[in-house]
Scaffold this motif. Sequence first.
Motif, PDB file in Angstrom:
ATOM      1  N   PRO A 212      50.016  44.311  40.120  1.00 50.00           N
ATOM      2  CA  PRO A 212      49.258  45.535  39.830  1.00 50.00           C
ATOM      3  C   PRO A 212      49.190  45.869  38.344  1.00 50.00           C
ATOM      4  O   PRO A 212      48.342  46.668  37.933  1.00 50.00           O
ATOM      5  N   TYR A 213      50.050  45.264  37.528  1.00 52.34           N
ATOM      6  CA  TYR A 213      50.051  45.542  36.091  1.00 52.34           C
ATOM      7  C   TYR A 213      49.409  44.409  35.287  1.00 52.34           C
ATOM      8  O   TYR A 213      49.593  44.343  34.068  1.00 52.34           O
ATOM      9  N   ARG A 214      48.624  43.574  35.927  1.00 50.36           N
ATOM     10  CA  ARG A 214      48.023  42.459  35.184  1.00 50.36           C
ATOM     11  C   ARG A 214      46.918  42.928  34.236  1.00 50.36           C
ATOM     12  O   ARG A 214      46.578  42.246  33.274  1.00 50.36           O
ATOM     13  N   LEU A 215      46.369  44.113  34.487  1.00 51.95           N
ATOM     14  CA  LEU A 215      45.331  44.669  33.616  1.00 51.95           C
ATOM     15  C   LEU A 215      45.396  46.184  33.655  1.00 51.95           C
ATOM     16  O   LEU A 215      45.301  46.780  34.726  1.00 51.95           O
ATOM     17  N   PRO A 216      45.564  46.840  32.501  1.00 50.29           N
ATOM     18  CA  PRO A 216      45.569  48.305  32.499  1.00 50.29           C
ATOM     19  C   PRO A 216      44.182  48.837  32.856  1.00 50.29           C
ATOM     20  O   PRO A 216      43.176  48.192  32.558  1.00 50.29           O
ATOM     21  N   PRO A 217      44.106  49.998  33.480  1.00 53.74           N
ATOM     22  CA  PRO A 217      42.791  50.559  33.833  1.00 53.74           C
ATOM     23  C   PRO A 217      42.003  50.935  32.586  1.00 53.74           C
ATOM     24  O   PRO A 217      42.559  51.349  31.567  1.00 53.74           O
ATOM     25  N   GLY A 218      40.689  50.766  32.664  1.00 55.38           N
ATOM     26  CA  GLY A 218      39.817  51.212  31.583  1.00 55.38           C
ATOM     27  C   GLY A 218      39.852  50.366  30.339  1.00 55.38           C
ATOM     28  O   GLY A 218      39.462  50.824  29.265  1.00 55.38           O
ATOM     29  N   MET A 219      40.281  49.119  30.429  1.00 53.78           N
ATOM     30  CA  MET A 219      40.353  48.273  29.241  1.00 53.78           C
ATOM     31  C   MET A 219      38.972  47.729  28.898  1.00 53.78           C
ATOM     32  O   MET A 219      38.256  47.236  29.751  1.00 53.78           O
ATOM     33  N   GLY A 220      38.624  47.800  27.608  1.00 50.83           N
ATOM     34  CA  GLY A 220      37.392  47.195  27.120  1.00 50.83           C
ATOM     35  C   GLY A 220      36.205  48.129  27.201  1.00 50.83           C
ATOM     36  O   GLY A 220      36.233  49.186  27.830  1.00 50.83           O
ATOM     37  N   MET A 221      35.153  47.750  26.487  1.00 52.43           N
ATOM     38  CA  MET A 221      33.892  48.470  26.498  1.00 52.43           C
ATOM     39  C   MET A 221      32.769  47.459  26.730  1.00 52.43           C
ATOM     40  O   MET A 221      32.452  46.700  25.816  1.00 52.43           O
ATOM     41  N   PRO A 222      32.159  47.415  27.895  1.00 49.74           N
ATOM     42  CA  PRO A 222      32.475  48.219  29.077  1.00 49.74           C
ATOM     43  C   PRO A 222      33.806  47.806  29.691  1.00 49.74           C
ATOM     44  O   PRO A 222      34.341  46.753  29.356  1.00 49.74           O
ATOM     45  N   ALA A 223      34.314  48.661  30.568  1.00 51.57           N
ATOM     46  CA  ALA A 223      35.634  48.422  31.141  1.00 51.57           C
ATOM     47  C   ALA A 223      35.664  47.124  31.938  1.00 51.57           C
ATOM     48  O   ALA A 223      34.749  46.819  32.700  1.00 51.57           O
ATOM     49  N   ARG A 224      36.713  46.349  31.722  1.00 50.16           N
ATOM     50  CA  ARG A 224      36.914  45.105  32.460  1.00 50.16           C
ATOM     51  C   ARG A 224      37.646  45.412  33.765  1.00 50.16           C
ATOM     52  O   ARG A 224      38.365  46.411  33.879  1.00 50.16           O
ATOM     53  N   ALA A 225      37.509  44.507  34.711  1.00 50.04           N
ATOM     54  CA  ALA A 225      38.224  44.635  35.982  1.00 50.04           C
ATOM     55  C   ALA A 225      38.878  43.304  36.301  1.00 50.04           C
ATOM     56  O   ALA A 225      38.276  42.236  36.119  1.00 50.04           O
ATOM     57  N   ALA A 226      40.111  43.348  36.771  1.00 48.78           N
ATOM     58  CA  ALA A 226      40.801  42.133  37.192  1.00 48.78           C
ATOM     59  C   ALA A 226      40.275  41.704  38.554  1.00 48.78           C
ATOM     60  O   ALA A 226      40.072  42.534  39.442  1.00 48.78           O
ATOM     61  N   ALA A 227      40.046  40.412  38.701  1.00 51.39           N
ATOM     62  CA  ALA A 227      39.558  39.900  39.979  1.00 51.39           C
ATOM     63  C   ALA A 227      40.671  39.983  41.028  1.00 51.39           C
ATOM     64  O   ALA A 227      41.830  39.698  40.737  1.00 51.39           O
ATOM     65  N   ASP A 228      40.330  40.371  42.223  1.00 49.21           N
ATOM     66  CA  ASP A 228      41.286  40.401  43.325  1.00 49.21           C
ATOM     67  C   ASP A 228      41.487  38.991  43.878  1.00 49.21           C
ATOM     68  O   ASP A 228      40.651  38.103  43.697  1.00 49.21           O
ATOM     69  N   ARG A 229      42.596  38.802  44.598  1.00 50.24           N
ATOM     70  CA  ARG A 229      42.897  37.500  45.175  1.00 50.24           C
ATOM     71  C   ARG A 229      41.733  36.988  46.044  1.00 50.24           C
ATOM     72  O   ARG A 229      41.359  35.811  45.972  1.00 50.24           O
ATOM     73  N   ALA A 230      41.144  37.871  46.827  1.00 50.65           N
ATOM     74  CA  ALA A 230      40.070  37.438  47.733  1.00 50.65           C
ATOM     75  C   ALA A 230      38.849  36.931  46.977  1.00 50.65           C
ATOM     76  O   ALA A 230      38.052  36.162  47.518  1.00 50.65           O
ATOM     77  N   ASP A 231      38.690  37.360  45.725  1.00 52.65           N
ATOM     78  CA  ASP A 231      37.512  36.977  44.941  1.00 52.65           C
ATOM     79  C   ASP A 231      37.824  35.883  43.922  1.00 52.65           C
ATOM     80  O   ASP A 231      36.968  35.556  43.096  1.00 52.65           O
ATOM     81  N   THR A 232      39.031  35.315  43.971  1.00 53.40           N
ATOM     82  CA  THR A 232      39.426  34.302  43.000  1.00 53.40           C
ATOM     83  C   THR A 232      39.298  32.915  43.618  1.00 53.40           C
ATOM     84  O   THR A 232      39.921  32.618  44.641  1.00 53.40           O
ATOM     85  N   ASP A 233      38.518  32.078  42.982  1.00 54.50           N
ATOM     86  CA  ASP A 233      38.343  30.693  43.421  1.00 54.50           C
ATOM     87  C   ASP A 233      39.436  29.845  42.757  1.00 54.50           C
ATOM     88  O   ASP A 233      39.251  29.329  41.662  1.00 54.50           O
ATOM     89  N   HIS A 234      40.559  29.698  43.454  1.00 58.42           N
ATOM     90  CA  HIS A 234      41.683  28.989  42.846  1.00 58.42           C
ATOM     91  C   HIS A 234      41.336  27.539  42.567  1.00 58.42           C
ATOM     92  O   HIS A 234      41.697  26.985  41.524  1.00 58.42           O
ATOM     93  N   ALA A 235      40.634  26.892  43.469  1.00 63.46           N
ATOM     94  CA  ALA A 235      40.269  25.492  43.252  1.00 63.46           C
ATOM     95  C   ALA A 235      39.388  25.349  42.019  1.00 63.46           C
ATOM     96  O   ALA A 235      39.526  24.397  41.235  1.00 63.46           O
ATOM     97  N   GLY A 236      38.461  26.297  41.840  1.00 62.39           N
ATOM     98  CA  GLY A 236      37.605  26.258  40.663  1.00 62.39           C
ATOM     99  C   GLY A 236      38.385  26.443  39.378  1.00 62.39           C
ATOM    100  O   GLY A 236      38.173  25.742  38.381  1.00 62.39           O
ATOM    101  N   TRP A 237      39.315  27.404  39.395  1.00 63.79           N
ATOM    102  CA  TRP A 237      40.161  27.627  38.215  1.00 63.79           C
ATOM    103  C   TRP A 237      41.036  26.412  37.941  1.00 63.79           C
ATOM    104  O   TRP A 237      41.217  26.013  36.786  1.00 63.79           O
ATOM    105  N   ALA A 238      41.604  25.844  38.990  1.00 66.78           N
ATOM    106  CA  ALA A 238      42.470  24.674  38.811  1.00 66.78           C
ATOM    107  C   ALA A 238      41.685  23.503  38.216  1.00 66.78           C
ATOM    108  O   ALA A 238      42.177  22.787  37.330  1.00 66.78           O
ATOM    109  N   GLY A 239      40.459  23.308  38.688  1.00 69.62           N
ATOM    110  CA  GLY A 239      39.645  22.233  38.144  1.00 69.62           C
ATOM    111  C   GLY A 239      39.283  22.459  36.690  1.00 69.62           C
ATOM    112  O   GLY A 239      39.357  21.528  35.866  1.00 69.62           O
ATOM    113  N   SER A 240      38.902  23.685  36.349  1.00 75.61           N
ATOM    114  CA  SER A 240      38.572  24.001  34.952  1.00 75.61           C
ATOM    115  C   SER A 240      39.790  23.840  34.057  1.00 75.61           C
ATOM    116  O   SER A 240      39.698  23.319  32.933  1.00 75.61           O
TER     117      SER A 240
END
Length: 439
Positions: A212-240
């Motif tokens: 829950p602390y991987r990204l503080p709320p409201g970071m960046g302009m515009p605000a960034r959001a951390a991807a949730d586990r359900a929306d993370t393509d682990h195989a894609g990240w591993a390949g990259s």
Amino acid sequence: MIAVAPDPAVLAGLASTRPEPAGAAFLRTGGHARRLLLLKTLLVRVRRHRDAVAPAALRSFEAGWLLLERTERADPDVVRAALDYPTTGTWLAAALTEPPGAGLDRHLAYFELLAVTAALRAGLRMDLTVEAPDGVIPLPGLGRVVAGGPGRVRIDARSRSVRIGSVDGTGSRAVLRRHARGAVRAVTGSGPGWHGVRALPGGATRLEDLDPYRLPPGMGMPARAAADRADTDHAGWAGSWTAARGLLRATDRARSFEVGRTVDVVVPLVPLGTRSIGATLGAAPGAILMTPAVGALDMVETLVHEMHHSKLATLHELVPLHGPPPPDRAAPTYRVGWRRDLRPVAGVLQGAYAHLALADLWHRAARAPRGSGVPGRWRAQSARQFDHIHDQVVEALALLLESDELTNAGREFARQMRTHLASLGSGRRALGPHCAHGT
């Protein structure tokens, strides 16, 4: 801020952006000392204002402190790793700046789970219950347990197995197994309530999409959001990740090792448009936040760029490189080649340092011989990028060296940056004959 500045040779090595064991050790040791100081500051704050803390949160925090002390006696390296984990820094920053109230109470309760995680890794036996207001138990750097609805969750840790579930027996349960692999202890999990942090291939770097602390709320302009586990393509990240590390290893083996040692976690961000975005948090050295990369080249450049933002932020916390803006006038701002907006001296220094690291990378890529594993397309592209950024960094360093905002250490740091840039030469002649030929 630390009392003793590093050896001049260490500072010069860091200024060059080149990977060196002495510089890495200085940042790691100093960063850990600062983390301990901030934790002690939080303890003092809690004790001083204990009447303003909810009784349950206070009990949880104090229980966590006792458990962490017990774990440190058993395995100090495990405790150090838990305290140095990037999200611990983000949590500390949030807890130290949150005013008394429900928000601070939630931050303090998280500390017990940090201590529990360290104890699990150290192999300690324990049988305790913790509050789970939303039915989720985060275990920093390890994973999380989704136990169901709000309530109390029991953590029953025996010698090799750990059972975690709601006290009343309802909801999902998780079973963790502790394995001793020589001097290293590993923890794996199973069960419908278990979600473990996943490793990226070929090293210790993790894809952190749970804490829950991987990204503080409201970071960046515009605000960034951390991807949730359900929306993370682990195989894609591993390949990259695998492709990027392979390309970096072919281009600059020392830099590839540095990435493996320095980048503890990659935090996936929700994409905004088609352009890749990278970021770092000053409170969380070792974490690189980024959207999915557009190919290996993109990830390599993002990793090197953001890693040097993180290195410089840590160094500045230990050895201030510039002072605060003057109280009687607005802080001066400067125009740099890589930004459209005017930048304060801190931004100029950060940008110059990250782009010096990229110039060093591109210089090596452009000079890579045929058959080295560096694609001809990137050799040619790197030559153009080196040409483009070289003069911009020269101009930024001139601005810095003329500024009265740098400390003595900061001025020497900028001089050493200039020395390293000069050693790379300028223009395509400096890159040699390889850069003009693609394959």
